[in-house]
Every structure is written in C-alpha cells, then in structure tokens.
Motif scaffolding. Structure first.
Motif, PDB file in Angstrom:
ATOM      1  N   MET A 124       8.057   1.323   8.727  1.00  0.00           N
ATOM      2  CA  MET A 124       7.376   1.527   7.531  1.00  0.00           C
ATOM      3  C   MET A 124       8.595   1.739   6.363  1.00  0.00           C
ATOM      4  O   MET A 124       8.336   1.014   5.318  1.00  0.00           O
ATOM      5  N   LEU A 125       9.272   2.732   6.634  1.00  0.00           N
ATOM      6  CA  LEU A 125      10.582   2.874   5.415  1.00  0.00           C
ATOM      7  C   LEU A 125      11.225   1.746   5.446  1.00  0.00           C
ATOM      8  O   LEU A 125      11.304   1.076   4.380  1.00  0.00           O
ATOM      9  N   ASN A 126      12.100   1.434   6.430  1.00  0.00           N
ATOM     10  CA  ASN A 126      13.203   0.291   6.466  1.00  0.00           C
ATOM     11  C   ASN A 126      12.423  -0.907   6.356  1.00  0.00           C
ATOM     12  O   ASN A 126      12.952  -1.813   5.526  1.00  0.00           O
ATOM     13  N   GLY A 127      11.233  -0.966   6.961  1.00  0.00           N
ATOM     14  CA  GLY A 127      10.449  -2.442   6.863  1.00  0.00           C
ATOM     15  C   GLY A 127      10.083  -2.710   5.262  1.00  0.00           C
ATOM     16  O   GLY A 127      10.218  -3.443   4.697  1.00  0.00           O
ATOM     17  N   ALA A 128       9.687  -1.586   4.705  1.00  0.00           N
ATOM     18  CA  ALA A 128       9.063  -1.628   3.274  1.00  0.00           C
ATOM     19  C   ALA A 128      10.345  -1.910   2.220  1.00  0.00           C
ATOM     20  O   ALA A 128      10.325  -2.405   1.150  1.00  0.00           O
ATOM     21  N   ASP A 187       6.816  -2.742 -10.025  1.00  0.00           N
ATOM     22  CA  ASP A 187       5.934  -4.227 -10.152  1.00  0.00           C
ATOM     23  C   ASP A 187       4.681  -4.173  -9.283  1.00  0.00           C
ATOM     24  O   ASP A 187       4.995  -3.997  -8.081  1.00  0.00           O
ATOM     25  N   PRO A 188       3.671  -4.163  -9.944  1.00  0.00           N
ATOM     26  CA  PRO A 188       2.547  -4.209  -9.401  1.00  0.00           C
ATOM     27  C   PRO A 188       2.522  -5.151  -7.959  1.00  0.00           C
ATOM     28  O   PRO A 188       1.816  -4.852  -7.110  1.00  0.00           O
ATOM     29  N   ALA A 189       2.723  -6.461  -8.201  1.00  0.00           N
ATOM     30  CA  ALA A 189       2.628  -7.435  -6.935  1.00  0.00           C
ATOM     31  C   ALA A 189       3.539  -6.912  -5.793  1.00  0.00           C
ATOM     32  O   ALA A 189       3.325  -6.694  -4.569  1.00  0.00           O
ATOM     33  N   LEU A 190       4.494  -6.490  -6.115  1.00  0.00           N
ATOM     34  CA  LEU A 190       5.535  -5.720  -4.888  1.00  0.00           C
ATOM     35  C   LEU A 190       5.176  -4.444  -4.438  1.00  0.00           C
ATOM     36  O   LEU A 190       5.247  -4.117  -3.285  1.00  0.00           O
ATOM     37  N   HIS A 191       4.657  -3.630  -5.348  1.00  0.00           N
ATOM     38  CA  HIS A 191       3.801  -2.226  -4.959  1.00  0.00           C
ATOM     39  C   HIS A 191       2.802  -2.792  -3.928  1.00  0.00           C
ATOM     40  O   HIS A 191       2.809  -2.017  -2.946  1.00  0.00           O
ATOM     41  N   HIS A 192       1.968  -3.623  -4.046  1.00  0.00           N
ATOM     42  CA  HIS A 192       0.859  -4.057  -3.334  1.00  0.00           C
ATOM     43  C   HIS A 192       1.271  -4.480  -2.198  1.00  0.00           C
ATOM     44  O   HIS A 192       0.965  -4.139  -0.759  1.00  0.00           O
ATOM     45  N   LEU A 193       2.427  -5.155  -1.930  1.00  0.00           N
ATOM     46  CA  LEU A 193       2.959  -5.695  -0.870  1.00  0.00           C
ATOM     47  C   LEU A 193       3.610  -4.688  -0.022  1.00  0.00           C
ATOM     48  O   LEU A 193       3.416  -4.709   1.231  1.00  0.00           O
TER      49      LEU A 193
END
Length: 467
Positions: A289-293, A315-321
């Motif tokens: 979760m942390l390291n992956g994100a 960044d909304p797109a990266l936040h969503h990812l």
C-alpha cells in the motif's frame, strides 16, 4: 560553529535534547548503513528509550556505533559533532526539533575494517542492525546470495569475522535486526547469512543457528533527502549552529518488530514501537500500500512533470491511481492483523503524501526500481490475477517505470540500470515482454497475460486500447 556536545547548552529552549548522560552509556548496537532513514527512525527510537529513564537497565547502554560500508560522507558529517544531529519533524505547523544523542560515532568500513569487526565483537554489543537498502543484501534474481557481490565490502564479511571472535571468546551471539523494505526480512537475512557462512566459515554455522536470531521488522517513516535549504533553516532554529548531519521527516513513525531477540534489547515498546509475534500483515500492508503507491506516484508523477510527492498526489488523475492501487488492488491481497484497519491506513497514507512541508522528491523514490518493484507491485498483481482480478493502476505504474528506464527523467539510478536500459532501448514497444516473460530480468513473480502485455505495449507506444 558546529553542533557538538560542547554547544548543547547554547541551544534555544524550544529544541529538545538528550536527557541522559551520553558519556555514561556503553555501545550496545552496531548499525550498518547509517543514512538519513536510520537517523530519523531506529536511532531516534533508541534515543527516546534512553531518554525515558537512564536508571532503568532496559534503557541503558544502548549507544550506537554507526558503520558506513564505503562512503565516508556520513562519518565526516557526524564525527565532528560527537555523533549529535537534529531530527526536524515537518508538517503544516512550525517544525519540531530534537537533538538525538544515541549515536556515539561512525566508522567507515573501507578505511577502518578492524575497528568495525572489533565493534561487533565487543562484549557490550547485543544488536547488529541494518539499513543497507534492498540491494545491500546482495541477492540474485532467485533470492539467493550473490557471492561475488557479497565478497566486496558487504556487511556479511564484517559480521562473520566478528561472530568468529565472539564464539572463540565464549561471548553470546547477537540479534541481527534488518530494517529494510524486504518482505519477511528477518527470514531472508537468516537464510543469506547461512549461505555466506556455509561458503566461508562452515564451522560457524551451528554456533550461529544456536546463538543468533534475525527478527523480522516493518519500518515506516517518510524521510526525504536533506537539502541545503533544510540545513540553513535548521541552523537558524539552532541559534546559528551548523548541523551537517540533520534530517527532516514527518511526524508519523511506525516500527513493528518480531519479538525474537538473542539477548537484551532497548525497551523500544515504551516509546511507540510494536513488539509482535508476526510482522507479516504489517509489512505486507506497508510494502503493497504505502511503498506501492509511493513508487506509482514517483514514476507516474515524473512522467507528468511533477517534482515532489505532494504535487503528484494533488494531481487528480494520479490521486485516483494511488487510491485505486491502495484500496482496490493492494488491500484485497492482505489478511490484516487484529485491529489493523486497512481503510483507515489508506486514509492516513494519502494525508501523509499530501504533507507540503516535506518536499519528498519523486526522483529519490524512483531509485533502485528493479529491487523494489517485485514486492511493491508484482506480488500484488500476481495475487489479484490468481483471483481473476485486474490491476489497471499497477499496469499504468509499470508503463511509467518503463518510460523512466528510457532516461526520460534523467540518468537511471538502479543497480541494473545498464542492463535494463539496454533492454528497453532494444525493445521500445515491447519491453514488458522482454522483462517479465521467459528468462526476462524480472520474470517469475508475475506472469502477464497477453491482455496485460497488450495494455503495456499500448501505453509505451501511446496507442489507446479498446475498453
């Protein structure tokens, strides 16, 4: 003027400092890899434990001798300061500063190998801890020990020579405490040490098994690289004293430790560490979760033109990812421990990523991708594939990593950089197949489907696939 034991009394009242008599503390810990993370984490916890009650035997005699395996940089920073340094916790409020006194000195193994061996072999030493990064364990692609790498100034040599002296002197064994982002890091270290000993000192194997332990740990604190601006701001807060070894970090910290020690240890649990029977649920959540994100934000954020983590997550797109990876791809693969709330953990991670005071550079997180991606992404995507679930966020992250390997974000800082960039340049539209299938460099953990490869090829060529 530099920060030093002699200048402690001149610090502003708002700066916290050691409450114990540093000179009265024996060295109980030798730490390999005394970089910024160790100073903001394990040394910080140890200092806090000694601060609690210097009269408590559980909190005494845990001073740390740090070891830099190659570079003299940290020794040049810390030794003139008597091992003292500042931890600055940065948030939206004014930073909280604390002088940490747990580090006694720093040895450079390449310059003074005998002193390193003697430090580990000393009767007062009970713990040898490690933050050498994933690549410092000198593993092959299969996870076994790479003997060629391990022979050249690795911690294996120094620890082995010291253990020989301890055995011959009738001293007890030590706890080898890995504090790096490797799943099941204690068991991995135990196996690798066993392989090294079997090759170089086979008569020591039985003694090692009977007298030493390797607990697993999970470590968590965001520690950006310290900048000149950070040093200048901290010097101002110290009343004009220069601190060449200062570190900046977030207020949050977590340390989960398997309670399996070969001998005495500091009472770290009194200052927030968690001593548990099984670290696995915590380390899996942290890695996936942390390291992956974090890695997703690094590669996708760099590709989008961002510099810092807080910019990328805004960044909304990266936040969503990032949200998709944590909540819908990583979390379903984790069996939580009792009272471990993964949804709340994801909420806290997003808030930590958004901290604008840290200025955590994406390019720093992007280092050593080949050593991090298997446990951060590939195990997650493989687990989901076995359940028939897709991981669109991780696939986008992999595509961004392949883009990074082209040199689009500058020189690639990775132990396999030359090999990886050559593969990507030879296969500009099909690098995923070359890397993740057959005998590819990262093949084995994840077996991409033809649809996965088609998605990655489309991402690398800029062609959109049909929904």
């Amino acid at each position: 003027m530099r920060l030093s034991p002699e200048t402690l009394a001149n610090l502003p009242a708002a700066v916290a400092r050691p409450l114990y008599d540093r000179e009265a503390q024996a060295v109980g810990i030798v730490h390999f890899g005394i970089g910024a993370f160790h100073r903001a984490h394990q040394a910080w916890y140890t200092d806090a434990a000694m601060n609690l009650d210097s009269g408590n035997p559980g909190n005494r005699d845990w001073a740390i001798t740090g070891v830099s395996l190659r570079s003299p940089g940290v020794a040049r920073q810390m030794n003139p300061q008597g091992g003292l340094y500042t931890v600055a916790e940065q948030s939206g409020d004014a930073p909280a500063l604390r002088i940490v006194g747990s580090v006694r000195n720093v040895l450079v193994a390449s310059e003074e190998p005998e002193a390193v061996i003697a430090a580990v072999a000393a009767p007062t030493t009970h713990i040898v801890s490690l933050t050498v990064t994933e690549k410092g364990y000198c593993r092959t692609a299969s996870g076994d020990l790479d003997f060629e790498q391990a022979h050249s100034l690795s911690f294996y040599y120094f620890v082995t020579q010291a253990l020989l002296r301890r055995r011959n002197a009738g001293l007890p064994g030590v706890t080898l405490l890995p504090c790096d982002n490797l799943a099941d890091n204690g068991a991995k270290l135990h196996a690798l040490m066993g392989q090294y000993l079997a090759r170089h000192e086979p008569d020591l194997v039985a003694w090692f098994e009977a007298n030493c332990t390797c607990p697993s740990t999970m470590i968590d604190r965001i520690v950006p690289a310290t900048t000149d601006e950070d040093r200048a701001a901290i010097a101002q807060s110290l009343g004009g004293l220069t601190d060449e070894a200062c570190v900046v970090t977030e207020p949050f910290s977590q340390w989960v430790i398997e309670d399996k020690f070969a001998g005495p240890r500091p009472r770290w649990e009194d200052v927030g560490a968690q001593l548990v029977k099984d670290v696995a649920p915590y380390e899996t959540a942290k890695l996936r979760m942390l390291n992956g994100a974090h890695s997703l934000l690094a590669y996708c954020g760099l590709k989008a033109g961002h510099t810092f983590v807080h910019e990328a997550v805004a960044d909304p797109a990266l936040h969503h990812l990032a949200e998709t990876l944590m909540r819908h791809e990583a979390a379903p693969t984790i069996t939580p421990a009792p009272n471990q709330n993964l949804a709340a953990y994801a909420d806290a991670l997003i808030a930590r990523f958004a901290n604008p005071a840290l200025n955590h550079r994406l390019i720093q997180i992007a280092m050593d991708g080949s050593q991090k991606i298997p446990q951060r992404w590939l195990e997650t995507i493989s687990h989901n594939a076995a359940q028939g679930r897709k991981c669109p966020a991780i696939l986008q992250a992999i595509a961004a990593w392949l883009h990074h390997l082209t040199g689009a974000n500058g020189p690639v800082d990775d132990p396999l950089a030359e090999k990886l960039t050559a593969i990507v340049n030879r296969h500009p539209h099909d690098a995923a197949t070359a890397l993740f299938t057959g005998t590819g460099t990262l093949a084995g953990t994840w077996h991409p489907t033809p649809e996965d490869l088609k998605t990655l090829t489309a991402a690398c060529t800029g062609v959109q696939t049909a929904a």
